[in-house]
Structure formats: C-alpha cells, structure tokens
Design a protein around this motif. Sequence first.
Motif, PDB file in Angstrom:
ATOM      1  N   LEU A  66       0.825  -1.213   0.000  1.00 30.21           N
ATOM      2  CA  LEU A  66       0.000   0.000   0.000  1.00 30.21           C
ATOM      3  C   LEU A  66       0.856   1.259   0.000  1.00 30.21           C
ATOM      4  O   LEU A  66       0.472   2.283  -0.576  1.00 30.21           O
ATOM      5  CB  LEU A  66      -0.933   0.017   1.216  1.00 30.21           C
ATOM      6  CG  LEU A  66      -2.123  -0.930   1.173  1.00 30.21           C
ATOM      7  CD1 LEU A  66      -2.830  -0.952   2.526  1.00 30.21           C
ATOM      8  CD2 LEU A  66      -3.098  -0.509   0.077  1.00 30.21           C
ATOM      9  N   LEU A  67       2.015   1.190   0.658  1.00 24.16           N
ATOM     10  CA  LEU A  67       2.913   2.342   0.741  1.00 24.16           C
ATOM     11  C   LEU A  67       3.862   2.442  -0.452  1.00 24.16           C
ATOM     12  O   LEU A  67       4.676   3.361  -0.514  1.00 24.16           O
ATOM     13  CB  LEU A  67       3.721   2.272   2.044  1.00 24.16           C
ATOM     14  CG  LEU A  67       2.909   2.412   3.325  1.00 24.16           C
ATOM     15  CD1 LEU A  67       3.770   2.089   4.541  1.00 24.16           C
ATOM     16  CD2 LEU A  67       2.323   3.817   3.430  1.00 24.16           C
ATOM     17  N   GLY A  68       3.765   1.479  -1.357  1.00 22.82           N
ATOM     18  CA  GLY A  68       4.637   1.496  -2.524  1.00 22.82           C
ATOM     19  C   GLY A  68       6.051   1.020  -2.228  1.00 22.82           C
ATOM     20  O   GLY A  68       6.988   1.341  -2.951  1.00 22.82           O
ATOM     21  N   ILE A  69       6.208   0.276  -1.161  1.00 24.31           N
ATOM     22  CA  ILE A  69       7.525  -0.262  -0.803  1.00 24.31           C
ATOM     23  C   ILE A  69       7.682  -1.609  -1.500  1.00 24.31           C
ATOM     24  O   ILE A  69       6.898  -2.525  -1.285  1.00 24.31           O
ATOM     25  CB  ILE A  69       7.647  -0.429   0.731  1.00 24.31           C
ATOM     26  CG1 ILE A  69       7.540   0.947   1.407  1.00 24.31           C
ATOM     27  CG2 ILE A  69       8.935  -1.137   1.104  1.00 24.31           C
ATOM     28  CD1 ILE A  69       7.438   0.883   2.919  1.00 24.31           C
ATOM     29  N   GLY A  70       8.708  -1.704  -2.333  1.00 17.94           N
ATOM     30  CA  GLY A  70       8.955  -2.931  -3.081  1.00 17.94           C
ATOM     31  C   GLY A  70       9.624  -3.996  -2.224  1.00 17.94           C
ATOM     32  O   GLY A  70      10.053  -3.738  -1.094  1.00 17.94           O
ATOM     33  N   GLN A  71       9.742  -5.182  -2.803  1.00 18.25           N
ATOM     34  CA  GLN A  71      10.303  -6.326  -2.085  1.00 18.25           C
ATOM     35  C   GLN A  71      11.725  -6.068  -1.593  1.00 18.25           C
ATOM     36  O   GLN A  71      12.040  -6.335  -0.435  1.00 18.25           O
ATOM     37  CB  GLN A  71      10.277  -7.569  -2.976  1.00 18.25           C
ATOM     38  CG  GLN A  71      10.807  -8.808  -2.302  1.00 18.25           C
ATOM     39  CD  GLN A  71      10.723 -10.039  -3.204  1.00 18.25           C
ATOM     40  OE1 GLN A  71      10.165  -9.996  -4.299  1.00 18.25           O
ATOM     41  NE2 GLN A  71      11.278 -11.129  -2.742  1.00 18.25           N
ATOM     42  N   GLU A  72      12.567  -5.535  -2.462  1.00 19.17           N
ATOM     43  CA  GLU A  72      13.958  -5.285  -2.065  1.00 19.17           C
ATOM     44  C   GLU A  72      14.046  -4.277  -0.936  1.00 19.17           C
ATOM     45  O   GLU A  72      14.807  -4.457   0.023  1.00 19.17           O
ATOM     46  CB  GLU A  72      14.785  -4.818  -3.274  1.00 19.17           C
ATOM     47  CG  GLU A  72      15.056  -5.925  -4.271  1.00 19.17           C
ATOM     48  CD  GLU A  72      15.896  -5.443  -5.447  1.00 19.17           C
ATOM     49  OE1 GLU A  72      16.615  -4.434  -5.299  1.00 19.17           O
ATOM     50  OE2 GLU A  72      15.823  -6.096  -6.505  1.00 19.17           O
ATOM     51  N   GLN A  73      13.264  -3.209  -1.035  1.00 18.42           N
ATOM     52  CA  GLN A  73      13.278  -2.182   0.012  1.00 18.42           C
ATOM     53  C   GLN A  73      12.722  -2.759   1.322  1.00 18.42           C
ATOM     54  O   GLN A  73      13.229  -2.453   2.405  1.00 18.42           O
ATOM     55  CB  GLN A  73      12.465  -0.969  -0.432  1.00 18.42           C
ATOM     56  CG  GLN A  73      12.615   0.221   0.514  1.00 18.42           C
ATOM     57  CD  GLN A  73      11.812   1.429   0.040  1.00 18.42           C
ATOM     58  OE1 GLN A  73      11.074   1.384  -0.934  1.00 18.42           O
ATOM     59  NE2 GLN A  73      11.960   2.525   0.764  1.00 18.42           N
ATOM     60  N   LEU A  74      11.709  -3.594   1.233  1.00 11.97           N
ATOM     61  CA  LEU A  74      11.146  -4.217   2.433  1.00 11.97           C
ATOM     62  C   LEU A  74      12.180  -5.125   3.093  1.00 11.97           C
ATOM     63  O   LEU A  74      12.356  -5.088   4.317  1.00 11.97           O
ATOM     64  CB  LEU A  74       9.879  -5.004   2.096  1.00 11.97           C
ATOM     65  CG  LEU A  74       9.215  -5.747   3.250  1.00 11.97           C
ATOM     66  CD1 LEU A  74       8.817  -4.778   4.360  1.00 11.97           C
ATOM     67  CD2 LEU A  74       8.000  -6.520   2.758  1.00 11.97           C
ATOM     68  N   ILE A  75      12.902  -5.879   2.296  1.00  7.20           N
ATOM     69  CA  ILE A  75      13.946  -6.754   2.838  1.00  7.20           C
ATOM     70  C   ILE A  75      15.027  -5.919   3.522  1.00  7.20           C
ATOM     71  O   ILE A  75      15.487  -6.264   4.614  1.00  7.20           O
ATOM     72  CB  ILE A  75      14.530  -7.661   1.733  1.00  7.20           C
ATOM     73  CG1 ILE A  75      13.477  -8.689   1.303  1.00  7.20           C
ATOM     74  CG2 ILE A  75      15.806  -8.355   2.202  1.00  7.20           C
ATOM     75  CD1 ILE A  75      13.825  -9.477   0.054  1.00  7.20           C
TER      76      ILE A  75
END
Length: 126
Positions: free
Chosen positions: A102-111
């Motif tokens: 929802l916040l537009g945070i991608g997988q890499e950034q989340l990791i």
Amino acid sequence: LMVSQTDGRPMYLQIIEQIKQRIAVGDWQAGYVLPSIRQLAMDTKVSVITIKRAYLELERDGIIITQHGKGSMVADTPNLAPRLYEEEFSQSLERTVQLANLLGIGQEQLIERIEDAYAPLLETTS
C-alpha cells in the motif's frame, strides 16, 4: 480478557486472539479450565453467542476442548504454544507485506528495512 468496541475486528476474533496469546506465553497451559461461556460473556459484557462462537472456533482449531459438564480447557496438544507463535508471526508478516504494498515499498526495500530492524538484535548477540 478485554473486548474493545473501537477495534475494527469482530468481538469473537478479539476473544480468540487474547486466548491464543495467553496460551502462547504460557499463562494458560494444557488442562487450564477456561471461564464458562456465560461467565466470560458477563466479564467482557458481550453476548453468550459471541463467546460461544469464539470457543467453537478455538475447539475446531484444536486449541481448546470442551467436555460436557466440565467446561472448556486448553487442549493437551504437542507444541501448541510454538504453533500459535508461528501462526501469529505468519499473520503479522502478511499484514506487513500488504502495508508495504500500500505504501509502494517494493520487495527489495522491504527486505532492507527488515534487515535494518534486525541489526540491533545481531549486535547484542555478537
């Protein structure tokens, strides 16, 4: 146990979550007798039907057992507390991924953010 009128979740789910937490942290162990449906309804100021639904769900999931005349008690299920923690972790992780999306945070950034959050734990163990 406490039920919040401002919590967006149905009351029976709040009851289920709190009972699971008590079991997971060891407050209520195998054989612990839960309050009667009627007593818990009075204590939490919710309907008997709501408590009954929560107990039925918990029984269906193998978390409690109900015996006629004896009431409901925590099931003597091997590894119940770790299973409940794993379930809670999976649900939290799923909510985290949904929120990140929802916040537009991608997988890499989340990791990366998870690794950043984990870093202080690694520093204290080394």
